[in-house]
Design a protein around this motif. Structure first.
Motif, PDB file in Angstrom:
ATOM      1  N   MET A 180       5.501   1.710  13.920  1.00 12.88           N
ATOM      2  CA  MET A 180       4.607   2.864  13.564  1.00 12.88           C
ATOM      3  C   MET A 180       5.175   4.024  13.379  1.00 12.88           C
ATOM      4  SD  MET A 180       2.254   3.031  16.570  1.00 12.88           S
ATOM      5  CE  MET A 180       2.854   4.928  17.882  1.00 12.88           C
ATOM      6  N   LEU A 206       5.112  -3.302  17.525  1.00 10.27           N
ATOM      7  CA  LEU A 206       4.477  -2.708  16.272  1.00 10.27           C
ATOM      8  C   LEU A 206       5.238  -1.934  15.663  1.00 10.27           C
ATOM      9  CD1 LEU A 206       1.800  -1.661  14.644  1.00 10.27           C
ATOM     10  CD2 LEU A 206       0.893  -0.752  17.087  1.00 10.27           C
ATOM     11  N   ASP A 231       5.110  -8.240   7.647  1.00 17.09           N
ATOM     12  CA  ASP A 231       4.938  -7.618   6.471  1.00 17.09           C
ATOM     13  C   ASP A 231       4.408  -8.393   5.090  1.00 17.09           C
ATOM     14  OD1 ASP A 231       4.684  -5.606   8.367  1.00 17.09           O
ATOM     15  OD2 ASP A 231       5.666  -4.041   7.554  1.00 17.09           O
ATOM     16  N   ILE A 249      -0.296  -4.652   6.115  1.00 19.96           N
ATOM     17  CA  ILE A 249      -0.451  -4.399   7.764  1.00 19.96           C
ATOM     18  C   ILE A 249      -1.727  -4.255   7.677  1.00 19.96           C
ATOM     19  CG2 ILE A 249      -0.512  -4.594   9.722  1.00 19.96           C
ATOM     20  CD1 ILE A 249       0.670  -7.391   8.489  1.00 19.96           C
ATOM     21  N   GLN A 250      -3.106  -4.436   8.105  1.00 22.32           N
ATOM     22  CA  GLN A 250      -4.487  -4.148   8.660  1.00 22.32           C
ATOM     23  C   GLN A 250      -4.039  -4.314  10.178  1.00 22.32           C
ATOM     24  OE1 GLN A 250      -6.363  -2.635   5.924  1.00 22.32           O
ATOM     25  NE2 GLN A 250      -3.808  -2.884   4.672  1.00 22.32           N
ATOM     26  N   LEU A 251      -5.284  -2.849  10.887  1.00 24.09           N
ATOM     27  CA  LEU A 251      -5.197  -3.022  11.522  1.00 24.09           C
ATOM     28  C   LEU A 251      -5.809  -4.380  12.919  1.00 24.09           C
ATOM     29  CD1 LEU A 251      -5.956  -1.604  14.442  1.00 24.09           C
ATOM     30  CD2 LEU A 251      -8.057  -0.439  13.602  1.00 24.09           C
ATOM     31  N   ARG A 276      -2.357   1.698   4.592  1.00 25.20           N
ATOM     32  CA  ARG A 276      -2.154   0.575   5.058  1.00 25.20           C
ATOM     33  C   ARG A 276      -2.046  -0.508   3.605  1.00 25.20           C
ATOM     34  NH1 ARG A 276      -3.663   2.836   8.797  1.00 25.20           N
ATOM     35  NH2 ARG A 276      -5.178   2.656  10.755  1.00 25.20           N
ATOM     36  N   ASP A 332      -5.278  -7.166  11.288  1.00 25.85           N
ATOM     37  CA  ASP A 332      -4.175  -8.523  11.570  1.00 25.85           C
ATOM     38  C   ASP A 332      -3.458  -8.089  13.298  1.00 25.85           C
ATOM     39  OD1 ASP A 332      -4.292  -9.444   9.269  1.00 25.85           O
ATOM     40  OD2 ASP A 332      -3.118  -7.568   8.224  1.00 25.85           O
ATOM     41  N   VAL A 333      -3.552  -6.504  13.276  1.00 28.36           N
ATOM     42  CA  VAL A 333      -2.737  -5.858  14.416  1.00 28.36           C
ATOM     43  C   VAL A 333      -3.420  -6.623  15.971  1.00 28.36           C
ATOM     44  CG1 VAL A 333      -1.794  -4.388  16.018  1.00 28.36           C
ATOM     45  CG2 VAL A 333      -1.469  -4.227  13.529  1.00 28.36           C
ATOM     46  N   LEU A 372       2.161  -1.227  10.444  1.00 30.49           N
ATOM     47  CA  LEU A 372       1.075  -0.801  10.402  1.00 30.49           C
ATOM     48  C   LEU A 372       1.603   0.685  10.066  1.00 30.49           C
ATOM     49  CD1 LEU A 372      -2.154  -1.388  10.053  1.00 30.49           C
ATOM     50  CD2 LEU A 372      -1.778  -0.213  12.688  1.00 30.49           C
TER      51      LEU A 372
END
Length: 247
Positions: free
Chosen positions: A72, A70, A10, A52-54, A49, A56-57, A45
């Motif tokens: 969350m 992940l 992160d 980490i951005q979507l 935001r 990136d995942v 995530l």
């Protein structure tokens, strides 16, 4: 080595977002960590935001060769993301926009039905669930009742106690929580994370033999600023091994 090291990247993204650039790339950092011997990659995530951005995942899902965890919040938006991306593991964590970082474990007892429902949806897609909890017997028991495959014990209080050089009460608390999980749910895996350093990891691993995984981010990435990611990862691997040898 029995205890796996998962690196949370992160804070590589935090540096990137501070200037709105394309670098440093957490995906590249993840690859370097794997090459250095890390057993998995963890990313959180967050709903805001902030790091980490979507994307990136999504890219990490295609590139991580070990295991992608992940982290969350247990929200509808995040469940949809998990079902789309299909990480190897989802760790449900509490989340507040005003916090700098996750400040404690989930209140599983107070959200038992909702968390069980999220776990069931993830399980139906073949995604195992871990719950980030404080080292408290009631929270561990509630986690067992959700059917989660794993718990991750919050080590923040232990890390602070170790930093101040105080007594071992928090370490003993972690040991009791892990032992409770082993006795009451032998198939449940136990991980730990938050505030861990190469120094305090040794005692944790030595005195909590139930641990199978550590999630470490801030301290490892901080070390990497000075010595590089490969040496930072290897330093933590050596610390884990030292703890195992002290059992």
């Amino acid at each position: 080595m029995r205890v796996r090291l998962h690196v949370n990247v992160d804070h590589v993204a935090t540096i990137r977002q501070a200037r709105g650039t394309e670098y440093p790339d957490p995906v590249e950092a993840a690859m370097l960590c794997e090459w250095a011997g890390a057993h998995g990659i963890t990313v959180h995530l967050r709903e805001d935001r902030r790091h980490i951005q979507l994307r990136d995942v999504e890219v990490l899902r295609r590139t991580v060769k070990t295991m992608l965890n992940l982290e969350m919040a247990a929200t509808e938006e995040m469940v949809r993301v998990a079902l789309q991306v299909r990480p190897d593991l989802v760790t449900l964590v509490p989340e507040r926009r005003e916090e700098r970082t996750t400040e404690g474990g989930l209140d599983v007892r107070g959200q038992l039905a909702a968390l069980r429902g999220v776990r069931e949806r993830l399980d139906a897609s073949g995604i195992p669930t871990s719950l980030f909890v404080d080292p408290d017997a009631d929270q561990v028991q509630a986690s067992i009742e959700t059917g989660a495959a794993m718990i991750e014990l919050h080590t923040g209080d232990y890390a602070e106690e170790a930093r101040r050089g105080h007594s071992t009460s928090e370490l003993e608390r972690l040991a009791r929580a892990a032992s409770y999980a082993r006795i009451h749910a032998p198939s449940m895996k136990v991980a730990a994370g938050h505030g861990l350093t190469a120094r305090n990891v040794v005692s944790l691993v030595a005195l909590v033999p139930e641990l199978v995984e550590l999630n470490i981010g801030h301290a490892l990435i901080s070390d990497a600023v000075l010595v590089g990611l490969d040496r930072a990862v290897q330093r933590f691997l050596r610390a884990i091994e030292e703890g195992e040898q002290l059992r």
